[in-house]
Structures are given as structure tokens and as C-alpha cells.
Scaffold this motif. Structure first.
Motif, PDB file in Angstrom:
ATOM      1  N   LEU A  34       2.923   5.882  -2.616  1.00 32.06           N
ATOM      2  CA  LEU A  34       4.004   6.810  -2.948  1.00 32.06           C
ATOM      3  C   LEU A  34       4.108   6.959  -4.816  1.00 32.06           C
ATOM      4  CD1 LEU A  34       6.656   8.430  -1.978  1.00 32.06           C
ATOM      5  CD2 LEU A  34       7.742   6.379  -2.867  1.00 32.06           C
ATOM      6  N   ALA A  35       3.806   5.869  -5.345  1.00 35.32           N
ATOM      7  CA  ALA A  35       4.284   5.605  -6.847  1.00 35.32           C
ATOM      8  C   ALA A  35       3.166   5.173  -7.633  1.00 35.32           C
ATOM      9  CB  ALA A  35       5.435   5.156  -7.000  1.00 35.32           C
ATOM     10  N   GLN A  36       1.710   5.311  -7.412  1.00 40.18           N
ATOM     11  CA  GLN A  36       0.792   4.760  -7.982  1.00 40.18           C
ATOM     12  C   GLN A  36       1.187   3.608  -8.925  1.00 40.18           C
ATOM     13  OE1 GLN A  36       1.491   8.414  -7.993  1.00 40.18           O
ATOM     14  NE2 GLN A  36       0.347   8.243  -6.154  1.00 40.18           N
ATOM     15  N   MET A  37       1.752   2.636  -8.477  1.00 41.86           N
ATOM     16  CA  MET A  37       2.494   1.413  -9.267  1.00 41.86           C
ATOM     17  C   MET A  37       1.123   0.420  -9.599  1.00 41.86           C
ATOM     18  SD  MET A  37       5.882   1.654  -8.967  1.00 41.86           S
ATOM     19  CE  MET A  37       6.381   0.055  -9.474  1.00 41.86           C
ATOM     20  N   GLY A  38      -0.016   0.513  -8.989  1.00 46.32           N
ATOM     21  CA  GLY A  38      -1.025  -0.509  -9.301  1.00 46.32           C
ATOM     22  C   GLY A  38      -0.802  -1.652  -8.903  1.00 46.32           C
ATOM     23  N   LEU A  39      -0.118  -1.872  -7.698  1.00 43.53           N
ATOM     24  CA  LEU A  39      -0.132  -3.337  -7.137  1.00 43.53           C
ATOM     25  C   LEU A  39      -1.303  -3.616  -6.519  1.00 43.53           C
ATOM     26  CD1 LEU A  39       3.615  -2.445  -5.413  1.00 43.53           C
ATOM     27  CD2 LEU A  39       3.047  -3.700  -7.527  1.00 43.53           C
TER      28      LEU A  39
ATOM     29  N   LYS B 288       0.781  -1.055   0.150  1.00 45.06           N
ATOM     30  CA  LYS B 288       0.052   0.110   0.194  1.00 45.06           C
ATOM     31  C   LYS B 288       0.834   1.289  -0.018  1.00 45.06           C
ATOM     32  CE  LYS B 288      -3.894   2.257   2.165  1.00 45.06           C
ATOM     33  NZ  LYS B 288      -3.322   3.350   1.991  1.00 45.06           N
ATOM     34  N   ALA B 289       1.807   1.270   0.711  1.00 42.84           N
ATOM     35  CA  ALA B 289       2.904   2.387   1.020  1.00 42.84           C
ATOM     36  C   ALA B 289       3.562   2.676  -0.621  1.00 42.84           C
ATOM     37  CB  ALA B 289       4.144   2.134   1.867  1.00 42.84           C
ATOM     38  N   VAL B 290       3.914   1.481  -1.258  1.00 40.23           N
ATOM     39  CA  VAL B 290       4.495   1.822  -2.745  1.00 40.23           C
ATOM     40  C   VAL B 290       3.375   2.232  -3.534  1.00 40.23           C
ATOM     41  CG1 VAL B 290       5.395   0.566  -4.323  1.00 40.23           C
ATOM     42  CG2 VAL B 290       6.246   0.132  -2.198  1.00 40.23           C
ATOM     43  N   ASN B 291       2.243   1.834  -3.266  1.00 37.59           N
ATOM     44  CA  ASN B 291       1.071   2.506  -4.303  1.00 37.59           C
ATOM     45  C   ASN B 291       0.847   3.804  -4.138  1.00 37.59           C
ATOM     46  OD1 ASN B 291       0.501   0.373  -5.941  1.00 37.59           O
ATOM     47  ND2 ASN B 291      -1.034  -0.468  -4.858  1.00 37.59           N
TER      48      ASN B 291
ATOM     49  N   ALA C 250      11.165  -5.528 -19.283  1.00 34.94           N
ATOM     50  CA  ALA C 250      10.508  -4.254 -18.828  1.00 34.94           C
ATOM     51  C   ALA C 250       9.531  -4.565 -17.896  1.00 34.94           C
ATOM     52  CB  ALA C 250       9.816  -3.704 -20.077  1.00 34.94           C
ATOM     53  N   GLU C 251       8.597  -5.469 -17.879  1.00 32.77           N
ATOM     54  CA  GLU C 251       7.716  -5.858 -16.844  1.00 32.77           C
ATOM     55  C   GLU C 251       8.450  -6.325 -15.482  1.00 32.77           C
ATOM     56  OE1 GLU C 251       3.957  -7.709 -19.188  1.00 32.77           O
ATOM     57  OE2 GLU C 251       4.262  -8.597 -17.072  1.00 32.77           O
TER      58      GLU C 251
ATOM     59  N   LEU D  53      10.637  -4.758  -9.746  1.00 37.46           N
ATOM     60  CA  LEU D  53      11.766  -4.685  -9.110  1.00 37.46           C
ATOM     61  C   LEU D  53      11.746  -3.253  -8.281  1.00 37.46           C
ATOM     62  CD1 LEU D  53      14.717  -6.471 -10.761  1.00 37.46           C
ATOM     63  CD2 LEU D  53      13.194  -7.518  -8.884  1.00 37.46           C
ATOM     64  N   GLN D  54      11.430  -2.398  -9.372  1.00 40.02           N
ATOM     65  CA  GLN D  54      11.283  -0.945  -8.919  1.00 40.02           C
ATOM     66  C   GLN D  54      10.352  -0.796  -7.452  1.00 40.02           C
ATOM     67  OE1 GLN D  54       9.978   1.458 -11.981  1.00 40.02           O
ATOM     68  NE2 GLN D  54      11.529   2.735 -12.071  1.00 40.02           N
ATOM     69  N   ALA D  55       9.201  -1.501  -7.760  1.00 35.88           N
ATOM     70  CA  ALA D  55       8.153  -1.380  -6.618  1.00 35.88           C
ATOM     71  C   ALA D  55       8.860  -1.940  -5.456  1.00 35.88           C
ATOM     72  CB  ALA D  55       7.014  -2.444  -6.831  1.00 35.88           C
ATOM     73  N   ARG D  56       9.669  -3.045  -5.484  1.00 38.31           N
ATOM     74  CA  ARG D  56      10.241  -3.594  -4.344  1.00 38.31           C
ATOM     75  C   ARG D  56      11.604  -2.459  -3.807  1.00 38.31           C
ATOM     76  NH1 ARG D  56      13.013  -3.917  -0.611  1.00 38.31           N
ATOM     77  NH2 ARG D  56      13.966  -5.691   0.265  1.00 38.31           N
ATOM     78  N   ARG D  57      12.289  -2.012  -4.913  1.00 38.15           N
ATOM     79  CA  ARG D  57      13.332  -1.082  -4.124  1.00 38.15           C
ATOM     80  C   ARG D  57      12.830   0.319  -3.752  1.00 38.15           C
ATOM     81  NH1 ARG D  57      18.328  -2.372  -5.839  1.00 38.15           N
ATOM     82  NH2 ARG D  57      18.690  -4.000  -7.599  1.00 38.15           N
ATOM     83  N   LEU D  58      11.503   0.486  -4.016  1.00 39.10           N
ATOM     84  CA  LEU D  58      11.041   1.925  -3.561  1.00 39.10           C
ATOM     85  C   LEU D  58      10.353   1.570  -2.151  1.00 39.10           C
ATOM     86  CD1 LEU D  58       8.837   3.476  -6.336  1.00 39.10           C
ATOM     87  CD2 LEU D  58      10.646   4.541  -4.990  1.00 39.10           C
TER      88      LEU D  58
END
Lengths: 456, 456
Positions: B264-269, B259-262, B312-313, B318-323
Motif C-alpha cells: 500500500l505505502a512502499q514503507m520498505g519494511l 507485506k500489505a503495508v509495503n 521521526a524514525e 508507528l505509521q506502518a502499524r497504524r496503516l
């Protein structure tokens, strides 16, 4: 003095585990570097518990008696050789595998477990304990830890040090220290685990180890390549590594070694070759990897490239390599086995230099090598009854180490220093290195009772 | 006192590399664990050569001034925090890559080289330097060595310690020590290299390193699996490891982290999930490996398994994890990031315990974890302005470490002890462990001037 010592030891050790009969204790005087000096032990103890080891060390500290820890005494540097009046502390009776866990990929063992016993036990769980010194059917995990031993697997899987996660160690004064962890990672405080690995029993007595395991890889497939010169074979090694391959084994046998193996075991290896390279992969498609490596060998000038058809043919080639040291020993009755490791880029120079040294001293020196690691075993064959040949053997042995250092290498890739190479250790480490190492030794063993006369 | 110190330092250091302006030196007071205590440095020095570092240490020894070595100060335990009146010894100007060799598979570097700079430089030679802490775009190799740092790669490739072959170290009194080797193997004397790795600048100043490299593996492919409970996700981790897989990455993000990653960065997880597992392979056929792992995840109860279609996907996941850590920091403004590593078999208990602790203290604690290593980062989110919340954060942080130890784990898998966890180090090591570690410290730093107040 000895009677006090024995009485004190017997206070906490069962009668059968304290041996004073010189006919028996003399058998514990040395490891397999039998030409190194060895003293006569005052007593041999064979404890079965950590508490018994603690009692031995407390007694040794109280009476200021040196202690020489031993495993199976298969070492090649005299690191387990007794000193006069010492307690030989043999760990071979502490030989239980306490735990194997497939999820955590660890084994917890006592030090006297034989390497092959552990390897087979973990295999049954689909796991793999890589370190495989030539003596793996006899040598103990405790001995492997003491000498940080290697083997054929190292080019892909690294040495014993990479597999030791944590240790239980009885210190010189009998305190019990636990180091490291049973987790995959951990950085709490100084890495004392690694400090004990390869310390040749000079810092403490390893009484337990937590070892990391790998999943069992597929059966490896081996390729043999013949070369008309060691230069060409070494060029192939460099090409293989530069091309990004990760073989599970990359070994070299020179002409002398090939002939010795044929003489001993009628293996039918090609004697016209100057250097035989063995390369293996334990990947999913080893034949494809071997094809790529075969092409690189041909590009480096291989006269013949023969991939094994199956596991049985592969095993035969490995057997030839594993027989090398025994075969070289049969040449003149005695060998001095060197263990110089150089950067791969200098391997060709190392082999050429050893050939020059053999000529200079009119000696037979066979070289087998963990070529992928740059770790050579130039093996000086000599007749121990011939004093002059013995002197020349020793001089050539030293000159080989000097060459290794000059090429940016180390005097020992995996066999350790023991008594055999202690003068050379100082040359490799330099004065500051020796000062610091001795300060570390003093921090662990202020009385100097742990395996004295080794390393320094 | 300070004027004498500065004058002495300036004798061998260029003017611009000795900084006394408190507006500037105060910027060097702490690393990224900013809530840990930090003192005011007397002076910051930025040497460019080994000789200059030697001069700094000789001066420090002569004047008995503490020295705090620093890299990029991205550490998370206060290990690089200044102490009052100290010399901050920043190594960031010693940032040259001196050598990369594709056959020997080594790099020789100065300590100030940034991890990402080295990683990219070796990539150009088809080589790979695995250790990849989250701060890899900023952190230095010297800092990585000081803290033995890890990253996402460790489940397959291990931590920084596995890649350090040899070191040049300036000792407390200014002597220059070379440890280790540039060969693949080497066992000459005690393994001082590993002793320095993770010693947090308390034993000597690393001024050069010889690093082992791997061949560049194929691009990794990532799979995401959603679970309705952390228990089920941890069960999947155990199944994957028990089945003999060797993923190049095996990460877990709990609901709070997702939720925190979403946010911050609207990753759509997927926010309905209780635990998101990311698994990757960098093998020749990663899709096949991911299919096998996907089936195991389903067997463990995954509600959804989504393999990435392409690089790319994969990179997006990984970006989500790194954030994750940045995202959790945004929740309440401040975080305390724990780093407890437990055996994989105890991972589920660890996560359940953290959830209990979060409830008990009425706090938000997000967990991201290097699940394949059992290395969890429970991250306590709190408002630093709220004294009561700060107190509860600290208490929950401690309780998490207690739980880790109780489960057979360690208080730090990769972040180090610094000042943040020094009381806990003693609990993990026990009295004998502390005594021995302090004896080692005294052997290297008898005056206690090297990064005092850290570790112990």
C-alpha cells in the motif's frame, strides 16, 4: 425459625463452620465503625468452598433470611454490621492464593486472602499489588473489593477497582456468575466486574477474583515539608500536580494529627508546623524528583523541606502517617473518621472549612489526607460517654460531608457508605441517581436479602 | 406514524436538526462494519443540547420508537447500525470541550468531541489523554465511551474505561442521570459510570463526560525487531513482560500484514520476516529501556533489532502499524477484523491457530496485534463479490473466536459486540452471565428501545 435455618445450613456445611453460640456470634456483629447500629446475627457461617457459599445463599433465599457478608471487619462505615436475625457469611476461611503469573501479571485469589499476604506473595515474583488500605495487615481482598478500598498508593496507582479484572460471584439465589476476564483487555458485554466492586455485598457474594498486578517499582524515597498554614501546604499540592509530577504518595497531616502521633509514639515530628506534607517517588531517580518537588514546596512557602536520606528514614515518615488514625483515636477515646474527597483545587477550602467546623462545635478534629487525591480524613475526636459531645461530633461529621458536596466532592473517597453515610448517599446521588441505583439493586437482589439496610 | 414522530421531535428540536430525507438518512445506516445488517432509519436527529436529547428520548418512549445513538460511526462491530424505523440519535453536534484543569487533571466534554481534538487540546496544557484507537482522528469521545475503545497505548495506559470519572446520561425515559465524580477517587454507591462505558448505547445516552488526564509523558522512542517465527516473537513479548518492563507500546505485525503495508505505502519494511515486533518507551531514558528489550528480543531469537534513532524514525514505524488495517483491506477489497484478546502466555498458540485456520479455509488472514495486551486483530481478507469466499471468511472469523475462548481469552478486547458478535457474546458469558446482563438491561430500558438488537 432459627433452628430450621441452622438445620438447613448444616445440610451442606461442616459442623464447625456453622456457629450459633451467641457469645461467639456477637463478636461478628460489627466492623470497626463500632458506634454504628448493629443487630444480633442468628448464625455465623464460615464456608470453605464456592459450593458451600451457594448452599448458604440458596438457603437464605428459600427462607428469606438476610445475609451479611464479611471479611476481616476492618471497614469504617458499618458496611459489614450484622442485622437482627441475619446469616453472617464470613469469607475468611476461603483464603487461598490460587495462582500468580508473572507474564500475564495476574493473581487469582479467594476472597479471604489478607491484603498483606497477597502483597508479599506477589513481591516474591517481582510483582506489586498496589492497593494498600491502612488495615492492609488485616483486611481481606474480598473486603477490599466490597468497599473499593484505597490507600496511600492511589495518587499514582489508583484504587482497588483498577486491579480487579474478573470475579466469581454467588448471586442472591445461589447461581454462580463469572464476570470479566483474565486478559489485559476485554469489553464483552456490560462491565459487571466494576459494578460489584464497591457494592458492599449488596449485589452478590464475591467468592473469587482475578487481580491485575504491576511490576514491582523501585523502593520509594520520601520527603517531608513543613508549612506555616494548611493553605500553603495545599498550594504546594496544586503546584506539584500542575507541574506534571507523578508522586507515589502525597500525604498531608495537620497540626492536630502531628501532635497526636507524637503523643502516641514519640516520633519527634515537628509540632510547630501547621501542616506536614509527605511526598514520595518510586522512580529510577527519586532524589531528583524530590529535589524538584522540594523546590515547589519552598515556592509555596514551606518553612522546612527534609528529604529522607534512605529507605529507613522514608519508612519512619510513612509509619507516622500510618499511625495517624490510631493516634487520633487515643486523643479522646473515640473517633468518627470522615472520608470526603474533593477536587485538588478545593483542598485548601476543605481544610479551612473543617477548622471552622471544629471551632463551631468546640471539638478536636484532626485531618490526615491523601492530599494528592484530594481525599481527606477529617477525624472527629470525642468522648463516647459524653452525650453532648457525641451529639456535636455527629453534627460536625455531617457538616463536613455537606462542605465536601458543596466543594464539588464526594462523601466517600474510599471507605464506602455502609450504614454510616446512607442518608448522605441520597444527597450526593440525587433522586434520579437513587432510583437508578435501587433499580440495579432490585435486578440482582429482588428479595432484598443481601446486606439489607446498607447504602440505601 | 413517522409523521407523528417527526412532528413530536420538531416540537423541541430546530428544523435543521431533524432529518427525514432518505438520501441523507441512509448515510447514517451503518458504522464501518458495513457487511453487518443495517435497517433504514425513520429519522436522524442532531441535537445540540442535553434538553434536546431528553426531548428525543421522551418522544421515543412515548411512541415506543427504537433509538440508535451514533458518534462518528467508525465502529467495527455494527454497534451503531440503524434498525428499521428507528431514530438515529447522532451526538456529533455536541462537540464542545467545556473545561480542562491542569491541577485536577480532568477534562469535561460533550460526547461529540473528536478524540484527536481533545488529545491536542489537552497537550497544549501539558496533559495527555491516552486512549488512541486507530480512528482517533475521526472517532468521538462518546463513541469511545460507548465501545470502551482501546488503542496502541493500552499496554501502559489502559483503555477508555480507566479515564472516565463521571458521566451525564439521558435515560430511556428522558430522565437525566449524573454518575461518578470529578474527584480523583470516589466510591459513593454503585459504579454506574463503568457500567455505561462499553454498554454500546443500550443503557442510556451519554451527553457529557468528565475524563481523567495524565501528565504528558516524554516523546516515545520505538524499536523494531524481526523474527523468523511468530512463536519467537511471542516468546519475546513474554520475556519483556516477565522482566518487569512497562513499554508504552508493544505491537506485532505478521508477515501478511507487513507485506500489505509495503504494497500500500512502499514503507520498505523487511518482508523476509515472519513477525515484526514494535516496542516503545516514553520514559526518561527510552534508549536504555530499548537496549534492555533489544537484548531480550535477541535472546528470544530476533534476527534483527533496530532501535529508532529519533522521534521521526519512531513515527515512521508507528505509521506502518497504524496503516495495517487499511493495508489489509486493500488486499481483497473487504475485511472482517477480529478482536480476540488472550492471556499473553497464550499469544503464540493464538497466532499459530490463526495460521492453521487461514490454511484450512484457503484465505488470507493478516494479524496485527496489541501484543503486550494479548489483543489480536486477525483480519480476514476476502472478496465480497465471491459468495463462497464470503462464507469461508465468516466461518474462519467464528473459528478464530472459538479459539480465543478456548485459550482463556475474550471475543472482543476493544471493538465491542454490536451485531457482529452477539451470538458469541452468549457463548463467552454463559447462561447465568446472559441472564444477569439482560436483567441489567431491563432495569435501564424496560421498553427495549435503546439500540435494540445489539449485544444480545
Amino acid at each position: 425459625m432459627t433452628s430450621t435455618l441452622v438445620e438447613r445450613l448444616q445440610e451442606a456445611l461442616p459442623a464447625g463452620s456453622v456457629i450459633v453460640d451467641p457469645d461467639i456470634t456477637s463478636a461478628y456483629a460489627n466492623d470497626m465503625a463500632s458506634f454504628c447500629d448493629a443487630g444480633a446475627p442468628a448464625v455465623v457461617v464460615l464456608p470453605r468452598t464456592v459450593e458451600q457459599v451457594q448452599h448458604v445463599m440458596r438457603t437464605a433465599t428459600a427462607l428469606r433470611v438476610p445475609v451479611v457478608p464479611q471479611g476481616a471487619r476492618t471497614g469504617l462505615s458499618g458496611g459489614a454490621n450484622a442485622s437482627d436475625g441475619c446469616i453472617v457469611l464470613s469469607l475468611v476461611k476461603m483464603d487461598r492464593i490460587l495462582e500468580i503469573d508473572v507474564v500475564d501479571r495476574i493473581a487469582v485469589v479467594e476472597p479471604g486472602v489478607v491484603n498483606a499476604t497477597l502483597s508479599r506473595a506477589v513481591n516474591e515474583h517481582g510483582l506489586y499489588y498496589p492497593p494498600d488500605p491502612s488495615s492492609w495487615e488485616m483486611c481481606t481482598i474480598g473486603g477490599n473489593i466490597g468497599t473499593a478500598s484505597g490507600g496511600l498508593c492511589c495518587v499514582k496507582y489508583g484504587v482497588t477497582a483498577e486491579y480487579v479484572l474478573g470475579l466469581d460471584v454467588v448471586l442472591a439465589d445461589g447461581r454462580l456468575l463469572s464476570t470479566g476476564r483474565r486478559t489485559a483487555k476485554g469489553v464483552a458485554g456490560y462491565d459487571l466486574t466494576r459494578l460489584f466492586v464497591g457494592s458492599e455485598g449488596s449485589l452478590g457474594i464475591v467468592v473469587g477474583a482475578t487481580l491485575a498486578l504491576k511490576p514491582q517499582p523501585p523502593q520509594q524515597l520520601v520527603l517531608a515539608a513543613e508549612f506555616a498554614s494548611t493553605d500553603a501546604a495545599c498550594d504546594a499540592v496544586c503546584k506539584i500536580m500542575a507541574d506534571g509530577h507523578v508522586p507515589s504518595l502525597l500525604e498531608l497531616m495537620d497540626r492536630t494529627t502531628v501532635k497526636a502521633v507524637n503523643d502516641l509514639a514519640q516520633m519527634g515530628l515537628p509540632e510547630t508546623t501547621e501542616a506536614l506534607l509527605l511526598c514520595a517517588f518510586d522512580t529510577l531517580d527519586p532524589a531528583a524528583d524530590l529535589a524538584a518537588v522540594g523546590a515547589l514546596c519552598e515556592a509555596a512557602g514551606a518553612t522546612q523541606v527534609v528529604p529522607a536520606e534512605d529507605a529507613a528514614e522514608s519508612e519512619l515518615l510513612l509509619q507516622a502517617r500510618r499511625l495517624s488514625l490510631t493516634a487520633l483515636e487515643a486523643v479522646k477515646g473515640t473517633t468518627m473518621i470522615d472520608d470526603v474527597c474533593v477536587p485538588r483545587t478545593r483542598l485548601a477550602e476543605m481544610l479551612a472549612g473543617v477548622e471552622r467546623i471544629a471551632e463551631k462545635y468546640a471539638l478536636t478534629i484532626g485531618v490526615c489526607a491523601h492530599a494528592g487525591d484530594g481525599n481527606t480524613h477529617p477525624t472527629v475526636c470525642f468522648d463516647a460517654q459524653d452525650a453532648d459531645e457525641g451529639r456535636r461530633a455527629r453534627e460536625s461529621f455531617d457538616e463536613i460531608m455537606a462542605l465536601g458536596l458543596q466543594l464539588g466532592g464526594t462523601i466517600t473517597g474510599e471507605h464506602g457508605v455502609g450504614v454510616l453515610k446512607k442518608e448522605w448517599l441520597a444527597r450526593e446521588l440525587g433522586p434520579v441517581g437513587v432510583e437508578v441505583q435501587q433499580a440495579v439493586k432490585a435486578a440482582f437482589d429482588p428479595l432484598g436479602i443481601l446486606n439489607p439496610g446498607k447504602l440505601f
